[in-house]
Design a protein around this motif. Structure first.
Motif, PDB file in Angstrom:
ATOM      1  N   TRP A 102     -34.119 -28.176 -10.383  1.00  0.00           N
ATOM      2  CA  TRP A 102     -33.097 -28.392 -10.813  1.00  0.00           C
ATOM      3  C   TRP A 102     -32.631 -29.884 -11.027  1.00  0.00           C
ATOM      4  CZ3 TRP A 102     -28.479 -28.873  -7.632  1.00  0.00           C
ATOM      5  CH2 TRP A 102     -28.634 -29.261  -6.383  1.00  0.00           C
TER       6      TRP A 102
ATOM      7  N   ARG B   5     -28.356 -40.291  -9.718  1.00  0.00           N
ATOM      8  CA  ARG B   5     -27.516 -40.248  -8.494  1.00  0.00           C
ATOM      9  C   ARG B   5     -28.601 -39.450  -7.531  1.00  0.00           C
ATOM     10  NH1 ARG B   5     -22.305 -35.968  -8.085  1.00  0.00           N
ATOM     11  NH2 ARG B   5     -23.904 -34.453  -8.462  1.00  0.00           N
TER      12      ARG B   5
ATOM     13  N   VAL C  58     -20.072 -22.536  -6.411  1.00  0.00           N
ATOM     14  CA  VAL C  58     -20.301 -23.736  -5.603  1.00  0.00           C
ATOM     15  C   VAL C  58     -18.909 -24.122  -4.713  1.00  0.00           C
ATOM     16  CG1 VAL C  58     -20.488 -26.325  -5.845  1.00  0.00           C
ATOM     17  CG2 VAL C  58     -21.688 -24.885  -7.345  1.00  0.00           C
TER      18      VAL C  58
ATOM     19  N   ARG D 235     -24.409 -23.167 -11.908  1.00  0.00           N
ATOM     20  CA  ARG D 235     -23.764 -23.409 -10.655  1.00  0.00           C
ATOM     21  C   ARG D 235     -22.383 -23.962 -10.978  1.00  0.00           C
ATOM     22  NH1 ARG D 235     -28.137 -27.285 -11.138  1.00  0.00           N
ATOM     23  NH2 ARG D 235     -26.722 -28.966 -11.345  1.00  0.00           N
ATOM     24  N   PRO D 236     -21.320 -23.070 -11.285  1.00  0.00           N
ATOM     25  CA  PRO D 236     -19.990 -23.339 -11.642  1.00  0.00           C
ATOM     26  C   PRO D 236     -19.054 -23.701 -10.437  1.00  0.00           C
ATOM     27  CG  PRO D 236     -20.207 -21.183 -11.807  1.00  0.00           C
ATOM     28  CD  PRO D 236     -21.621 -21.726 -11.744  1.00  0.00           C
ATOM     29  N   GLY D 237     -18.701 -24.610 -10.039  1.00  0.00           N
ATOM     30  CA  GLY D 237     -17.640 -25.102  -9.175  1.00  0.00           C
ATOM     31  C   GLY D 237     -16.299 -25.061  -9.613  1.00  0.00           C
ATOM     32  N   LEU D 238     -15.681 -26.008 -10.157  1.00  0.00           N
ATOM     33  CA  LEU D 238     -14.394 -26.050 -10.592  1.00  0.00           C
ATOM     34  C   LEU D 238     -13.762 -24.977 -11.271  1.00  0.00           C
ATOM     35  CD1 LEU D 238     -12.061 -28.651 -10.577  1.00  0.00           C
ATOM     36  CD2 LEU D 238     -12.675 -28.810 -13.117  1.00  0.00           C
TER      37      LEU D 238
ATOM     38  N   TRP E 295     -27.859 -29.238  -0.790  1.00  0.00           N
ATOM     39  CA  TRP E 295     -28.605 -30.134  -1.457  1.00  0.00           C
ATOM     40  C   TRP E 295     -28.361 -31.493  -1.102  1.00  0.00           C
ATOM     41  CZ3 TRP E 295     -25.167 -26.925  -4.736  1.00  0.00           C
ATOM     42  CH2 TRP E 295     -24.206 -27.462  -4.935  1.00  0.00           C
TER      43      TRP E 295
ATOM     44  N   TYR F  63     -10.423 -32.105  -9.912  1.00  0.00           N
ATOM     45  CA  TYR F  63     -11.380 -32.176  -8.787  1.00  0.00           C
ATOM     46  C   TYR F  63     -10.702 -32.784  -7.709  1.00  0.00           C
ATOM     47  CZ  TYR F  63     -15.395 -31.057 -12.236  1.00  0.00           C
ATOM     48  OH  TYR F  63     -16.108 -30.725 -12.785  1.00  0.00           O
TER      49      TYR F  63
ATOM     50  N   HIS G 221     -28.667 -32.451 -12.535  1.00  0.00           N
ATOM     51  CA  HIS G 221     -27.454 -32.111 -12.567  1.00  0.00           C
ATOM     52  C   HIS G 221     -27.078 -33.265 -13.878  1.00  0.00           C
ATOM     53  CE1 HIS G 221     -23.401 -31.283 -11.331  1.00  0.00           C
ATOM     54  NE2 HIS G 221     -23.004 -32.715 -11.188  1.00  0.00           N
TER      55      HIS G 221
ATOM     56  N   ALA H 176     -23.304 -26.789 -14.430  1.00  0.00           N
ATOM     57  CA  ALA H 176     -22.367 -26.706 -13.690  1.00  0.00           C
ATOM     58  C   ALA H 176     -21.311 -25.834 -14.595  1.00  0.00           C
ATOM     59  CB  ALA H 176     -21.890 -27.960 -13.201  1.00  0.00           C
ATOM     60  N   SER H 177     -19.868 -26.175 -14.123  1.00  0.00           N
ATOM     61  CA  SER H 177     -18.874 -25.335 -14.888  1.00  0.00           C
ATOM     62  C   SER H 177     -18.958 -25.715 -16.386  1.00  0.00           C
ATOM     63  CB  SER H 177     -17.470 -25.656 -14.466  1.00  0.00           C
ATOM     64  OG  SER H 177     -17.420 -25.253 -13.118  1.00  0.00           O
TER      65      SER H 177
ATOM     66  N   LYS I 117     -18.733 -26.341  -2.080  1.00  0.00           N
ATOM     67  CA  LYS I 117     -18.814 -27.607  -1.399  1.00  0.00           C
ATOM     68  C   LYS I 117     -17.238 -28.223  -1.139  1.00  0.00           C
ATOM     69  CE  LYS I 117     -19.275 -30.506  -5.694  1.00  0.00           C
ATOM     70  NZ  LYS I 117     -20.212 -30.884  -6.456  1.00  0.00           N
TER      71      LYS I 117
ATOM     72  N   TYR J 219     -13.609 -26.826  -2.724  1.00  0.00           N
ATOM     73  CA  TYR J 219     -12.779 -27.517  -3.396  1.00  0.00           C
ATOM     74  C   TYR J 219     -11.537 -27.690  -2.915  1.00  0.00           C
ATOM     75  CZ  TYR J 219     -16.328 -27.901  -6.992  1.00  0.00           C
ATOM     76  OH  TYR J 219     -17.728 -28.308  -7.831  1.00  0.00           O
TER      77      TYR J 219
HETATM   78  C1  LIG Z   1     -20.483 -30.099  -7.790  1.00  0.00           C
HETATM   79  C2  LIG Z   1     -21.798 -29.597  -8.183  1.00  0.00           C
HETATM   80  C3  LIG Z   1     -21.742 -28.520  -9.112  1.00  0.00           C
HETATM   81  C4  LIG Z   1     -20.518 -27.842  -9.607  1.00  0.00           C
HETATM   82  O1  LIG Z   1     -19.781 -28.643 -10.509  1.00  0.00           O
HETATM   83  P1  LIG Z   1     -18.534 -28.124 -11.227  1.00  0.00           P
HETATM   84  O2  LIG Z   1     -18.247 -29.300 -12.391  1.00  0.00           O
HETATM   85  O3  LIG Z   1     -17.418 -28.217 -10.390  1.00  0.00           O
HETATM   86  O4  LIG Z   1     -18.809 -26.897 -11.850  1.00  0.00           O
HETATM   87  C5  LIG Z   1     -22.804 -28.140  -9.655  1.00  0.00           C
HETATM   88  N1  LIG Z   1     -24.248 -28.780  -9.245  1.00  0.00           N
HETATM   89  C6  LIG Z   1     -24.069 -29.792  -8.233  1.00  0.00           C
HETATM   90  C7  LIG Z   1     -25.471 -30.657  -8.038  1.00  0.00           C
HETATM   91  C8  LIG Z   1     -22.655 -30.335  -7.737  1.00  0.00           C
HETATM   92  O5  LIG Z   1     -22.763 -31.463  -7.056  1.00  0.00           O
END
Ligand SMILES: *Cc1c(COP(=O)(O)O)cnc(C)c1O
Length: 403
Positions: free
Chosen positions: A183, A153, A51, A241-244, A101, A383, A185, A225-226, A53, A57
């Motif tokens: 999907w 959300r 991820v 979908r890991p971001g952090l 998204w 974050y 969240h 996510a993470s 976005k 980060y």
């Molecule tokens: C930001 C986000 C993620 C990643 O989240 P982390 O907690 O940073 O891993 C995954 N999915 C969606 C929809 C997000 O908005």
């Protein structure tokens, strides 16, 4: 030993000769690669979407994407269409999929489809606009239906899902729309075992049934996510979908061992602009809230809240923020200003103007403060600390073990 220190973020000035001496964000791309390996292992059979976005980060969209692509990442996720289009035009990840998204009516769906981007649909209007864009462009739209299972959300609620699924099925029958993903969240995944997660998964399974009843057998389901990627294989489904965690930071409660394999990629550096010995009782910064308790040495650091240093770290009383100077910690004193802050270097300190200052970075032997320390001092989350590091600060990229 750092080996490369060349590339800079797009927002960096062109007059940056001697930029090594300036305040800057340093990003360790080897750490990003390492974290992606950790996540790849944690994900098991699931595919991994990095991820990216919010300019990855705060780490820089294209350098991180390039690194992830070279490391074999097959999916990229961004919130905004503009980031998806940048990935496609500037990086051309031919073998990777890109999902975006967050859209408002009038979103550039035609350009997204022309650029081979997967789009999320979280509302009826979006499905109609995507279908129209598919007709206009002659493309087949790859759609991920977003359901709100309890985050409150983004996504369709259970009441709206039946008509949306039927409409998607009839569009799919025309061959213009392909529903490739379903999907959602999670709201509480950062507390492993939270009962809300269980409820969300049950609603997600219900949503899967609704699609199936409408005649859609969706190949990719994704939830994690993470936090869920690191803690619960039952939440991995087909894609995570890991971001952090990609950036080496953990969303889990402090001390959770599952986070210890990650390496933070961002270091925020500066240099002392001034050093001054002051008597006891010296007021420091706006409001004179801080007064020195003893004769001491103050250091001036040319970074402030306009650079993304959280001002609350100096005002909220949650434990002072610290910086690292010449191998030791020095606490931030007085209010953090727009582009500067003051640290107490301690009585008799021998630090000099120009000496290196680290605000946060990976925890090192010398006790460098982390983004998590700063987040705790400011009453926020990592974050926010990393993603708000100003885009105007130069980014320098190191890649110690490129192979
Ligand atoms: C930001 C986000 C993620 C990643 O989240 P982390 O907690 O940073 O891993 C995954 N999915 C969606 C929809 C997000 O908005």
């Amino acid at each position: 030993m750092p080996t490369a220190d060349a590339a800079r973020g797009p927002a960096a000035g062109t007059d940056m000769a001697g930029a090594d001496d300036e305040s800057r964000v340093e990003v360790d791309l080897a750490a990003v690669r390492h974290n992606l390996r950790v996540l790849r292992t944690a994900a098991g059979q699931a595919q991994v979407m990095a991820v990216l976005k919010a300019d990855a980060y705060g780490h820089g969209l294209l350098p991180v994407a390039r690194t992830a692509l070279a490391a074999g990442t097959t999916w990229f996720g961004v919130a905004r269409a503009s980031d998806a289009l940048r990935l496609r035009t500037e990086l051309r990840p031919a073998d990777a999929r890109v999902l975006t998204w967050l859209h408002t009516p009038g979103a550039p769906f035609a350009r997204l489809l022309d650029s081979d981007v997967d789009v999320s649909v979280g509302a009826p209007w979006a499905l109609e606009e995507v279908a129209a864009a598919a007709r206009d462009t002659g493309r087949v739209a790859r759609v991920h239906l977003k359901v709100d299972t309890g985050m409150g959300r983004n996504g369709v609620g259970s009441g709206e899902l039946v008509p949306l699924a039927r409409r998607a099925a009839s569009l799919a029958a025309t061959g213009r729309v392909e529903v490739v993903g379903l999907w959602t969240h999670l709201a509480c995944a950062d507390t492993p075992g939270h009962p809300a997660t269980h409820d969300q998964v049950a609603r997600f399974e219900d949503a899967t049934d609704v699609l199936r009843t409408a005649g859609i057998d969706v190949p990719l389901r994704h939830v994690a996510a993470s936090a869920a990627t690191l803690t619960d294989p039952r939440l991995h489904y087909d894609l995570v979908r890991p971001g952090l965690a990609t950036y080496g930071l953990s969303p889990l409660p402090p001390g959770d061992p599952r986070a210890s394999m990650l390496t933070p990629a961002m270091t925020l550096r500066s240099r002392l602009a001034a050093v001054r010995t002051v008597p006891p009782g010296t007021p420091v910064s706006y409001g004179s809230e801080h007064r020195t308790a003893r004769r001491t040495v103050l250091g001036l650091v040319p970074l402030g809240y306009a650079d993304g240093v959280p001002r609350h770290a100096s005002t909220d009383g949650r434990g002072p923020a610290r910086v690292h100077v010449n191998g030791r910690a020095a606490r931030v004193v007085g209010r953090i200003c727009m582009d500067q802050l003051v640290v107490d270097l301690g009585p008799g300190a021998g630090d000099a103007p120009g000496d290196a200052v680290t605000l946060f970075g990976p925890p090192g032997a010398g006790g460098v403060p982390t983004a998590a320390h700063w987040a705790a001092s400011a009453g926020t989350i990592t974050y926010e600390v990393v993603s708000r590091a100003s885009a105007a600060l130069p980014r320098t990229y190191r890649d110690d073990d490129a192979s």
